[in-house]
Design an enzyme around this catalytic site. Structure first.
Site, PDB file in Angstrom:
ATOM      1  N   GLY A 159       0.830  -1.202   0.000  1.00 29.80           N
ATOM      2  CA  GLY A 159       0.000   0.000   0.000  1.00 29.80           C
ATOM      3  C   GLY A 159       0.861   1.247   0.000  1.00 29.80           C
ATOM      4  O   GLY A 159       2.086   1.172   0.096  1.00 29.80           O
ATOM      5  N   GLY A 161       0.634   5.946   0.676  1.00 31.58           N
ATOM      6  CA  GLY A 161      -0.122   7.074   1.180  1.00 31.58           C
ATOM      7  C   GLY A 161      -0.528   6.970   2.631  1.00 31.58           C
ATOM      8  O   GLY A 161      -1.456   7.643   3.068  1.00 31.58           O
ATOM      9  N   SER A 162       0.169   6.108   3.406  1.00 30.79           N
ATOM     10  CA  SER A 162      -0.124   5.909   4.834  1.00 30.79           C
ATOM     11  C   SER A 162      -1.494   5.303   5.077  1.00 30.79           C
ATOM     12  O   SER A 162      -1.988   5.330   6.208  1.00 30.79           O
ATOM     13  CB  SER A 162      -0.001   7.227   5.619  1.00 30.79           C
ATOM     14  OG  SER A 162       1.315   7.723   5.553  1.00 30.79           O
ATOM     15  N   GLY A 164      -4.137   2.876   6.143  1.00 32.59           N
ATOM     16  CA  GLY A 164      -4.165   1.724   7.037  1.00 32.59           C
ATOM     17  C   GLY A 164      -3.040   1.670   8.043  1.00 32.59           C
ATOM     18  O   GLY A 164      -2.917   0.695   8.784  1.00 32.59           O
ATOM     19  N   ARG A 284      10.120   5.245  -6.469  1.00 33.51           N
ATOM     20  CA  ARG A 284       9.461   6.258  -7.286  1.00 33.51           C
ATOM     21  C   ARG A 284       9.823   7.635  -6.745  1.00 33.51           C
ATOM     22  O   ARG A 284      10.417   7.759  -5.672  1.00 33.51           O
ATOM     23  CB  ARG A 284       7.940   6.087  -7.216  1.00 33.51           C
ATOM     24  CG  ARG A 284       7.420   6.099  -5.794  1.00 33.51           C
ATOM     25  CD  ARG A 284       5.909   5.986  -5.716  1.00 33.51           C
ATOM     26  NE  ARG A 284       5.454   5.772  -4.357  1.00 33.51           N
ATOM     27  CZ  ARG A 284       5.329   6.698  -3.420  1.00 33.51           C
ATOM     28  NH1 ARG A 284       5.647   7.959  -3.715  1.00 33.51           N
ATOM     29  NH2 ARG A 284       4.896   6.413  -2.217  1.00 33.51           N
TER      30      ARG A 284
END
Length: 412
Positions: A159, A161-162, A164, A284
């Site tokens: 995952g 974008g933080s 969870g 990225r």
């Protein structure tokens, strides 16, 4: 002669997508976006950009579309963004390999995007990382927490974008967040796998890397726990020479351990009493506002340099000046309906303010998620010194106002 194009796989709703479009145009390239849902990227419409609807999770479909485009255009390069997931980055590498274009190693990208595999490879190479365990169910999480010791961080093994990610200080908090992750609330794009990690304390830094060169180091501040929502970024980070060298050394050793070293990478670390500890390696470029801060502070346009790399052109990372740039992230303090915002134009007029950006419009419902989706905007300021930049930034922030009406309760 056929027109040279840059193929962009997916886009970036609030981040770097438009920057890549602008960089492509400045280099004489025609950008074309391939997306499962082009409508989710507003700038494609506002800028009148060409886009093609295609399932970007289907490599064969992408090859078919790119082959068709190649009959009309000269495809100069292919790159993309981690939307809806970081698997897109590996797909980009496979597409580049198929068409003989410069690009990242997809195998390295895939093993890096799996946070558990990434942890294993870093540990094997002796890179300092938090203690960790992999869990597939509530029992595994409970045992891992007991072995590592509270507090712990629980996060999905795949995952970005933080999403969870939560700090858990008690057994009850661990159980509660485990139920959130496994109970159907959290959206999994693969089989549920949870990382249980030691909570490493220390200032947070991000090494901004292009190829095998550390361009500079950003320091970040977060909002209140238990979530990790960014509130401010400052570049370059105020570090002693020895601290900077230690962070750079650990960051570059992470690349070697993971088989990276082509294109942009950002390595997140915390500087602890035992030295730099790697929190995460992202294969990225960091999202907005990091590229903007680097350009304002050093005069290095990371996005343009990446596009040059993707298209086989020679890049240049020479610093043109040495300023300090900082960004304050605007985050709502409650859920509800946004009634109005005020002050962006006045804030933007302050000397030294480089950009004021608001993502939301009046009457927009706001539901905080505890991750990067909570951002409603940002302000960027720059000057020759850290103290001056922080003063300018705070003056601008003080001018921004908004009103949020809480959602009606059941009683109401």
């Amino acid at each position: 002669m056929a027109q040279r194009v840059l193929i962009l796989i997916e886009g970036s709703k609030f981040g770097n997508g438009l920057l890549y479009v602008q960089a492509a145009r400045s280099l004489g390239l025609h950008p074309i976006t391939l997306s499962t849902d082009p409508a989710r990227y507003e700038y494609l419409g506002t800028e009148g950009l060409e886009s093609i609807h295609v399932d970007t999770g289907n490599l064969e479909a992408l090859i078919h579309v790119c082959s068709r485009l190649r009959s009309t255009y000269d495809i100069a390069g292919i790159t993309g963004f981690p939307n809806p997931g970081e698997s897109v980055l590996a797909t980009v590498g496979k597409l580049c390999g198929y068409f003989g274009l410069p690009g990242p190693n997809p195998a390295s990208i895939e093993q890096c995007c799996d946070k558990f595999t990434q942890r294993q490879l870093l540990a094997e190479a002796g890179v300092p990382i938090p203690a960790y365990r992999l869990a597939a169910n509530a029992g595994d999480v409970k045992r891992a927490t007991a072995e590592i010791g509270l507090p712990v961080i629980l996060k999905p093994a795949v995952g970005c974008g933080s999403s969870g990610v939560r700090l858990c200080r008690t057994v009850d908090e661990v159980a509660e967040h485990t139920r959130h992750l496994l109970g159907g609330t959290h959206i999994w794009r693969s089989s549920p796998r949870i990382l249980v990690e030691e909570f490493v304390q220390g200032r947070h830094y991000t090494a901004q890397i292009m190829g095998k060169e550390v361009i500079g180091i950003t320091t970040s501040d977060f909002g209140p726990p238990p979530h990790f929502v960014y509130r401010q970024f400052t570049f370059p980070a105020p570090l002693a020479a020895e601290e900077r060298e230690r962070i750079e050394k650990v960051a570059l050793s992470s690349l070697q351990a993971l088989g990276l070293g082509w294109g942009p990478t950002n390595v997140e670390l915390r500087l602890t009493k035992r030295g730099p500890v790697v929190i995460e390696v992202n294969p990225r470029m960091a999202g907005t506002p990091d590229p903007e801060l680097v350009q304002l502070a050093y005069g290095i346009d990371l996005v343009t340099e990446h596009v040059k790399l993707v298209t086989g052109d020679e890049r240049n990372s020479r610093k043109l000046h040495a300023h300090t740039a900082a960004a304050r992230i605007l985050v709502p303090d409650r859920d509800g309906t946004l009634d109005w915002t005020d002050g962006p134009s006045r804030a933007a007029a302050i000397p030294g303010v480089a950009e004021v950006k608001l993502y939301v419009k009046p009457k927009t419902p706001i539901v905080r998620k505890g991750d990067d989706r909570d951002w409603i905007g940002y302000i960027i300021a720059t000057s020759p010194s850290l103290a001056q930049t922080e003063a300018i930034l705070q003056s601008a922030v003080d001018l921004i106002g908004c009103s949020i009406t809480p959602f009606p309760t059941l009683d109401e």
